[in-house]
Every structure is written in C-alpha cells, then in structure tokens.
Write a protein that holds these residues in place. Structure first.
Motif, PDB file in Angstrom:
ATOM      1  N   UNK A 154       0.802  -1.225   0.000  1.00 34.82           N
ATOM      2  CA  UNK A 154       0.000   0.000   0.000  1.00 34.82           C
ATOM      3  C   UNK A 154       0.837   1.279   0.000  1.00 34.82           C
ATOM      4  N   UNK A 155       2.140   1.169  -0.270  1.00 32.37           N
ATOM      5  CA  UNK A 155       3.011   2.351  -0.391  1.00 32.37           C
ATOM      6  C   UNK A 155       2.622   3.104  -1.664  1.00 32.37           C
ATOM      7  N   UNK A 156       2.721   4.426  -1.651  1.00 25.02           N
ATOM      8  CA  UNK A 156       2.434   5.206  -2.851  1.00 25.02           C
ATOM      9  C   UNK A 156       3.449   4.866  -3.926  1.00 25.02           C
ATOM     10  N   UNK A 157       2.964   4.562  -5.136  1.00 27.48           N
ATOM     11  CA  UNK A 157       3.835   4.229  -6.248  1.00 27.48           C
ATOM     12  C   UNK A 157       3.187   4.678  -7.545  1.00 27.48           C
ATOM     13  N   UNK A 158       3.956   4.707  -8.607  1.00 30.69           N
ATOM     14  CA  UNK A 158       3.400   5.042  -9.923  1.00 30.69           C
ATOM     15  C   UNK A 158       2.613   3.837 -10.403  1.00 30.69           C
ATOM     16  N   UNK A 159       1.309   3.980 -10.441  1.00 28.89           N
ATOM     17  CA  UNK A 159       0.461   2.847 -10.705  1.00 28.89           C
ATOM     18  C   UNK A 159      -0.297   2.927 -12.017  1.00 28.89           C
ATOM     19  N   UNK A 160      -0.504   4.107 -12.535  1.00 26.16           N
ATOM     20  CA  UNK A 160      -1.347   4.283 -13.708  1.00 26.16           C
ATOM     21  C   UNK A 160      -0.580   4.962 -14.833  1.00 26.16           C
ATOM     22  N   UNK A 161      -1.013   4.732 -16.064  1.00 26.98           N
ATOM     23  CA  UNK A 161      -0.401   5.368 -17.223  1.00 26.98           C
ATOM     24  C   UNK A 161       0.828   4.626 -17.711  1.00 26.98           C
ATOM     25  N   UNK A 162       1.503   5.210 -18.685  1.00 26.51           N
ATOM     26  CA  UNK A 162       2.699   4.621 -19.265  1.00 26.51           C
ATOM     27  C   UNK A 162       3.770   4.434 -18.193  1.00 26.51           C
ATOM     28  N   UNK A 163       4.269   3.231 -18.043  1.00 24.61           N
ATOM     29  CA  UNK A 163       5.295   2.955 -17.047  1.00 24.61           C
ATOM     30  C   UNK A 163       4.738   2.596 -15.689  1.00 24.61           C
ATOM     31  N   UNK A 164       3.412   2.539 -15.550  1.00 28.08           N
ATOM     32  CA  UNK A 164       2.806   2.208 -14.271  1.00 28.08           C
ATOM     33  C   UNK A 164       2.954   0.734 -13.931  1.00 28.08           C
ATOM     34  N   UNK A 165       2.921   0.426 -12.652  1.00 28.18           N
ATOM     35  CA  UNK A 165       3.051  -0.942 -12.178  1.00 28.18           C
ATOM     36  C   UNK A 165       2.277  -1.074 -10.873  1.00 28.18           C
ATOM     37  N   UNK A 166       1.551  -2.181 -10.670  1.00 35.48           N
ATOM     38  CA  UNK A 166       0.797  -2.322  -9.423  1.00 35.48           C
ATOM     39  C   UNK A 166       1.658  -2.587  -8.192  1.00 35.48           C
ATOM     40  N   UNK A 167       2.954  -2.841  -8.388  1.00 34.14           N
ATOM     41  CA  UNK A 167       3.857  -3.106  -7.262  1.00 34.14           C
ATOM     42  C   UNK A 167       4.918  -2.027  -7.176  1.00 34.14           C
ATOM     43  N   UNK A 168       5.284  -1.665  -5.936  1.00 34.05           N
ATOM     44  CA  UNK A 168       6.394  -0.725  -5.762  1.00 34.05           C
ATOM     45  C   UNK A 168       7.710  -1.459  -6.037  1.00 34.05           C
ATOM     46  N   UNK A 169       8.787  -0.733  -6.093  1.00 32.04           N
ATOM     47  CA  UNK A 169      10.091  -1.329  -6.401  1.00 32.04           C
ATOM     48  C   UNK A 169      10.526  -2.395  -5.413  1.00 32.04           C
ATOM     49  N   UNK A 170      10.187  -2.236  -4.135  1.00 35.59           N
ATOM     50  CA  UNK A 170      10.599  -3.210  -3.140  1.00 35.59           C
ATOM     51  C   UNK A 170       9.764  -4.484  -3.230  1.00 35.59           C
ATOM     52  N   UNK A 171       8.465  -4.337  -3.485  1.00 29.78           N
ATOM     53  CA  UNK A 171       7.600  -5.520  -3.574  1.00 29.78           C
ATOM     54  C   UNK A 171       7.861  -6.314  -4.856  1.00 29.78           C
ATOM     55  N   UNK A 172       8.197  -5.629  -5.945  1.00 30.87           N
ATOM     56  CA  UNK A 172       8.499  -6.360  -7.173  1.00 30.87           C
ATOM     57  C   UNK A 172       9.806  -7.133  -7.022  1.00 30.87           C
ATOM     58  N   UNK A 173      10.743  -6.615  -6.249  1.00 27.74           N
ATOM     59  CA  UNK A 173      11.992  -7.342  -5.998  1.00 27.74           C
ATOM     60  C   UNK A 173      11.709  -8.620  -5.220  1.00 27.74           C
ATOM     61  N   UNK A 174      10.845  -8.534  -4.217  1.00 22.40           N
ATOM     62  CA  UNK A 174      10.471  -9.717  -3.447  1.00 22.40           C
ATOM     63  C   UNK A 174       9.736 -10.724  -4.331  1.00 22.40           C
ATOM     64  N   UNK A 175       8.875 -10.240  -5.221  1.00 24.26           N
ATOM     65  CA  UNK A 175       8.150 -11.134  -6.130  1.00 24.26           C
ATOM     66  C   UNK A 175       9.115 -11.810  -7.094  1.00 24.26           C
ATOM     67  N   UNK A 176      10.102 -11.069  -7.570  1.00 20.67           N
ATOM     68  CA  UNK A 176      11.094 -11.642  -8.486  1.00 20.67           C
ATOM     69  C   UNK A 176      11.933 -12.708  -7.780  1.00 20.67           C
ATOM     70  N   UNK A 177      12.271 -12.468  -6.509  1.00 19.38           N
ATOM     71  CA  UNK A 177      13.023 -13.465  -5.745  1.00 19.38           C
ATOM     72  C   UNK A 177      12.205 -14.739  -5.566  1.00 19.38           C
ATOM     73  N   UNK A 178      10.904 -14.583  -5.374  1.00 20.36           N
ATOM     74  CA  UNK A 178      10.031 -15.733  -5.150  1.00 20.36           C
ATOM     75  C   UNK A 178       9.691 -16.481  -6.439  1.00 20.36           C
ATOM     76  N   UNK A 179       9.373 -15.726  -7.506  1.00 11.74           N
ATOM     77  CA  UNK A 179       8.858 -16.332  -8.729  1.00 11.74           C
ATOM     78  C   UNK A 179       9.869 -16.438  -9.857  1.00 11.74           C
TER      79      UNK A 179
END
Length: 66
Positions: free
Chosen positions: A30-55
């Motif tokens: 729930x941290x504020x992140x760029x979520x909408x528009x070009x370049x948006x992502x539903x995960x912040x940089x820290x959560x995507x790193x954890x997801x990449x480590x897991x998946x």
C-alpha cells in the motif's frame, strides 16, 4: 546483502517523478507508487523485488518513464 525498504510512509521513488493522478497504492504494501499510465506498475520497487526473488526472473517491472 540488500538494504531493507524504508518505512511504508515513504513513497516509492517512481511516485516522486510523476503527476499526482498517476499515483496509487502498491498492491502488496500500500506504499504510494506510480500505478497508472505509461510505465505504471501495481507493485512498488521493493515488492516487485520480493516477487522476483520468489517467482524468478519472469516477473517484469516496467522502468520506462515518459
């Protein structure tokens, strides 16, 4: 060794470089992140790193900014 993420009250760096209408909450922490528009992502940089480590490297994070 990786550095721990800052407190949730601090936004993802991507949120600091985009218009306010493109900012939304990370889907995980729930941290504020760029979520909408070009370049948006539903995960912040820290959560995507954890997801990449897991998946594995198939998890992508679009770092392109307009």
């Amino acid at each position: 060794m990786t550095t721990p993420p800052p407190p949730i009250t601090e936004p993802d760096p991507s949120a600091l470089t985009c218009p306010g209408d493109k900012i939304g909450p990370c889907a995980v922490c729930r941290r504020k992140t760029r979520r909408y528009g070009l370049g948006g992502n539903p995960l912040c940089g820290w959560c995507v790193t954890a997801a990449r480590d897991k998946w594995g490297p198939g998890v992508r994070w679009n770092t392109a900014r307009p």
